[in-house]
Scaffold this motif. Structure first.
Motif, PDB file in Angstrom:
ATOM      1  N   THR A 142       0.829  -1.196   0.000  1.00 17.50           N
ATOM      2  CA  THR A 142       0.000   0.000   0.000  1.00 17.50           C
ATOM      3  C   THR A 142       0.867   1.252   0.000  1.00 17.50           C
ATOM      4  N   ASP A 143       0.300   2.341  -0.469  1.00 21.00           N
ATOM      5  CA  ASP A 143       1.063   3.585  -0.543  1.00 21.00           C
ATOM      6  C   ASP A 143       1.615   4.046   0.810  1.00 21.00           C
ATOM      7  N   PRO A 144       0.835   4.019   1.902  1.00 20.49           N
ATOM      8  CA  PRO A 144       1.409   4.460   3.181  1.00 20.49           C
ATOM      9  C   PRO A 144       2.606   3.621   3.614  1.00 20.49           C
ATOM     10  N   ALA A 153       9.346   8.924  -3.694  1.00 20.69           N
ATOM     11  CA  ALA A 153       9.285   8.130  -4.923  1.00 20.69           C
ATOM     12  C   ALA A 153       8.026   8.387  -5.742  1.00 20.69           C
ATOM     13  N   ALA A 154       6.955   8.907  -5.123  1.00 25.22           N
ATOM     14  CA  ALA A 154       5.694   9.115  -5.831  1.00 25.22           C
ATOM     15  C   ALA A 154       4.843  10.108  -5.057  1.00 25.22           C
ATOM     16  N   ASP A 155       3.781  10.561  -5.704  1.00 22.20           N
ATOM     17  CA  ASP A 155       2.755  11.329  -5.004  1.00 22.20           C
ATOM     18  C   ASP A 155       1.792  10.315  -4.389  1.00 22.20           C
ATOM     19  N   TRP A 156       2.051   9.967  -3.152  1.00 23.77           N
ATOM     20  CA  TRP A 156       1.342   8.864  -2.514  1.00 23.77           C
ATOM     21  C   TRP A 156      -0.116   9.219  -2.244  1.00 23.77           C
ATOM     22  N   VAL A 157      -0.986   8.199  -2.308  1.00 22.48           N
ATOM     23  CA  VAL A 157      -2.406   8.402  -2.039  1.00 22.48           C
ATOM     24  C   VAL A 157      -2.750   7.859  -0.652  1.00 22.48           C
ATOM     25  N   HIS A 158      -3.830   8.381  -0.103  1.00 21.36           N
ATOM     26  CA  HIS A 158      -4.283   7.994   1.236  1.00 21.36           C
ATOM     27  C   HIS A 158      -5.121   6.718   1.162  1.00 21.36           C
ATOM     28  N   TYR A 159      -5.026   5.903   2.200  1.00 19.97           N
ATOM     29  CA  TYR A 159      -5.829   4.684   2.305  1.00 19.97           C
ATOM     30  C   TYR A 159      -6.757   4.781   3.522  1.00 19.97           C
ATOM     31  N   GLU A 160      -7.965   4.227   3.373  1.00 26.39           N
ATOM     32  CA  GLU A 160      -8.915   4.175   4.479  1.00 26.39           C
ATOM     33  C   GLU A 160      -8.811   2.833   5.205  1.00 26.39           C
ATOM     34  N   PHE A 252      -4.714  -0.131   6.419  1.00 25.59           N
ATOM     35  CA  PHE A 252      -4.678   0.431   5.067  1.00 25.59           C
ATOM     36  C   PHE A 252      -5.455  -0.512   4.154  1.00 25.59           C
ATOM     37  N   ALA A 253      -6.763  -0.346   4.130  1.00 33.57           N
ATOM     38  CA  ALA A 253      -7.613  -1.305   3.425  1.00 33.57           C
ATOM     39  C   ALA A 253      -7.824  -0.954   1.964  1.00 33.57           C
ATOM     40  N   LYS A 254      -8.141   0.305   1.673  1.00 32.97           N
ATOM     41  CA  LYS A 254      -8.447   0.650   0.292  1.00 32.97           C
ATOM     42  C   LYS A 254      -8.064   2.099   0.010  1.00 32.97           C
ATOM     43  N   SER A 280      -3.486   0.733  -6.021  1.00 34.12           N
ATOM     44  CA  SER A 280      -3.628   2.177  -6.224  1.00 34.12           C
ATOM     45  C   SER A 280      -3.114   2.614  -7.595  1.00 34.12           C
ATOM     46  N   TRP A 281      -2.354   1.751  -8.268  1.00 30.63           N
ATOM     47  CA  TRP A 281      -1.865   2.026  -9.618  1.00 30.63           C
ATOM     48  C   TRP A 281      -2.881   1.447 -10.590  1.00 30.63           C
TER      49      TRP A 281
END
Length: 309
Positions: A142-144, A153-160, A252-254, A280-281
């Motif tokens: 997962t991104d986190p 390394a990337a513009d990371w996204v948030h996970y719920e 970090f589920a989705k 996420s990709w």
């Protein structure tokens, strides 16, 4: 000598990435911090049977993934489950049809195991990429989690977060045959009949909470059981108490967003290639098992081409 790649994370994206690298003659070592491969396709044994704690099912659309599903089906690892699910909301109950949802007699983790090129180094925690002496590194997580190891390394996204609550009864006592979406509820989002999903008829429900309900109980997931059972009574009149329950925390589920049109990330870190893959990709559609598989598969091909050049 062949290039060596460390693939950190043994979910479906890491497993298929490692397999593709091996098919190109590249040595890929899979490293997993958990006790077993699978990631969010975990299927632990609870009360004598496998239960899927992560994804409820999967669908297949893209040709490469459809071909993989057909191979799994031929090997009896996958079964057609249902194309119709129930929907519970304030307006009542209805059904909705869509693509075929696939399930697995042996649990979703069986697909990860079938994809793995060979052994995995489990229960190894990587705290820094400098610990790894490989020619390239893949972060299949997962991104986190990836951001902890490679912040820039990337513009990371948030996970719920989600808490999965599993409950077993002596006999079925709910009004839907396979699974249900629950709309606009404060506590639950999806409910799956695991006996229908597995094909063994067991009276077991697997319930996924909302992010808000999960956030309130991340320190003690068992505290989410009572609100979930209350929601089952309120939403679908499941009044009989279960014989047993189990709660599992997914911090970090989705992902709440994706990386747009990028199917994977491939950059440099410390003078060597760094690959990024996971659900996420996702260039099209919603993050799901298919997008994670495609991400790992496409990254494996791109990284192999770079290492061979």
């Amino acid at each position: 000598m062949s290039s060596r790649v460390a693939v950190v994370g043994a979910g479906i994206s890491g497993a298929v990435c490692a397999r593709v690298l091996r098919e190109h003659g590249i040595a890929a070592e899979l490293i997993e911090r958990g006790r077993a491969p699978g990631g969010r396709m975990a299927s632990p044994e609870l009360h004598g049977r496998r239960v899927d704690l992560g994804a409820a099912y999967f669908t297949a659309k893209e040709p490469d993934f459809v071909a993989a599903v057909e191979r799994w089906s031929a090997e009896k690892l996958v079964r057609d489950w249902t194309d119709t699910l129930d929907v519970f909301s304030a307006d009542g109950r209805r059904s909705t049809s869509g693509p075929m949802r696939y399930a697995t007699p042996g649990g979703l983790r069986s697909l990860v195991r079938a994809t793995l090129p060979d052994e995995v180094r489990c229960e190894r925690v990587v705290d820094s990429l400098d610990e790894l002496d490989h020619d390239a590194i893949v972060l299949a997580m997962t991104d986190p989690q990836a951001a902890r190891l490679a912040p820039d390394a990337a513009d990371w996204v948030h996970y719920e977060p989600v808490i999965t609550v599993v409950a077993g009864w002596e006999q079925r006592c709910w009004p839907f045959p396979d699974a249900a979406f629950v709309n606009d509820d404060a506590d639950v989002t999806t409910v799956a009949d695991d006996g229908s999903r597995r094909g063994d008829g067991a009276a077991v429900l697997v319930v996924h909470t909302t992010a808000d309900r999960a956030s309130a109980h991340l320190e003690n997931p068992d505290d989410a059981v009572a609100p979930v059972l209350d929601a089952l009574r309120r939403v679908m009149d499941v009044t009989a108490p279960p014989v047993w329950t189990h709660a599992h925390r997914w911090t970090f589920a989705k992902p709440v967003a994706t990386h747009g049109e990028d199917a994977f990330g491939l950059t440099d870190h410390g003078g060597r290639p760094l690959g990024l893959c996971g659900d996420s990709w996702c260039p099209s559609g919603a993050p799901r098992i298919e997008s994670a598989w495609l991400s790992g598969h496409r990254l494996g091909s791109a990284l192999a081409a770079r290492l061979d050049s």
